[in-house]
Design an enzyme around this catalytic site. Structure first.
Site, short mmCIF file in Angstrom:
data_model
loop_
_atom_site.label_atom_id
_atom_site.label_comp_id
_atom_site.label_asym_id
_atom_site.label_seq_id
_atom_site.Cartn_x
_atom_site.Cartn_y
_atom_site.Cartn_z
N TYR A 1 90.12 -39.69 118.41
CA TYR A 1 90.15 -38.77 117.27
C TYR A 1 90.59 -39.51 116.01
O TYR A 1 89.94 -39.41 114.96
CB TYR A 1 91.08 -37.60 117.56
CG TYR A 1 91.11 -36.59 116.43
CD1 TYR A 1 90.08 -35.68 116.29
CD2 TYR A 1 92.16 -36.56 115.53
CE1 TYR A 1 90.09 -34.76 115.26
CE2 TYR A 1 92.18 -35.64 114.49
CZ TYR A 1 91.14 -34.74 114.36
OH TYR A 1 91.15 -33.84 113.33
N VAL B 1 96.77 -27.73 111.17
CA VAL B 1 96.25 -26.42 110.82
C VAL B 1 96.26 -25.56 112.08
O VAL B 1 95.70 -25.94 113.11
CB VAL B 1 94.81 -26.50 110.27
CG1 VAL B 1 94.29 -25.11 109.92
CG2 VAL B 1 94.74 -27.43 109.07
N PHE C 1 91.48 -25.13 117.18
CA PHE C 1 91.27 -26.53 117.53
C PHE C 1 92.12 -26.96 118.72
O PHE C 1 91.64 -27.61 119.65
CB PHE C 1 91.56 -27.43 116.32
CG PHE C 1 91.22 -28.87 116.52
CD1 PHE C 1 89.91 -29.30 116.44
CD2 PHE C 1 92.21 -29.80 116.78
CE1 PHE C 1 89.59 -30.63 116.64
CE2 PHE C 1 91.91 -31.13 116.97
CZ PHE C 1 90.58 -31.55 116.90
#
Length: 176
Positions: A88, A121, A125
């Protein structure tokens, strides 16, 4: 990806704004050797190669018109790595480099390029990454503060609403 441009309904008109918001890290948050090479490559394929393909499919019209705005959703992980995030983090570093280079390639040609780099956030996800809604809730609850998706959306709008002679290159958005 050529099908992308042809799949846009005619009544939408020409694409003036592209917001690339790819984010995949299914199976992430584990040490590099614990995942498979295929798993790591899938993350990079979505987060970087998908962005490259979509941008390439749509930028020609922007350049031909001499106007447009590309907003790439990066991540704070693209400038500040963390353990257990190899694929990532690598993909978001690459998004950062892609965005910087596109900005140079399109300078003076009417196409603005912005990178939004949010911190944590609270969204769906983590549930996707971890594969478990409760683990995701526990993950977010482990932080004092998280951004909301609306916080990030407002940064995108801010960049888009600037006069044509203003290009917001980067916005790093963090929870307090």
């Amino acid at each position: 990806m050529k099908q992308v441009a042809s799949a846009i309904p005619a009544d939408f008109g020409e694409v003036a704004v592209l917001v690339n918001n790819a984010g995949h890290d299914v199976g992430g948050r584990q040490s590099f050797e614990q995942g498979s090479a295929e798993q790591w490559c899938d993350i990079v394929d979505t987060n970087l190669q998908g962005m490259i393909r979509l941008t390439h499919a749509l930028v020609g019209g922007m350049l031909a018109r001499g106007s447009g705005h590309i907003v790439n959703m990066g991540s704070i992980a693209g400038i500040k790595p963390y353990a257990t995030g190899t694929a990532y983090v690598s993909s978001k570093y690459a998004v950062h480099g892609l965005t910087e280079t596109l900005r140079l390639d399109f300078a003076g040609r009417g196409v603005r390029v912005t990178e939004i780099m949010p911190g944590l956030v609270r969204s769906g996800f983590a549930a996707q990454r971890l594969g478990d809604a409760q683990r995701a809730q526990d993950f977010y609850d482990g932080f004092e503060q998280c951004l909301d998706p609306d916080d990030v959306a407002r940064t995108v709008l801010f960049a888009l609403q600037q006069p044509r002679h203003v290009e917001i290159a980067q916005l790093v958005v963090l929870p307090v």
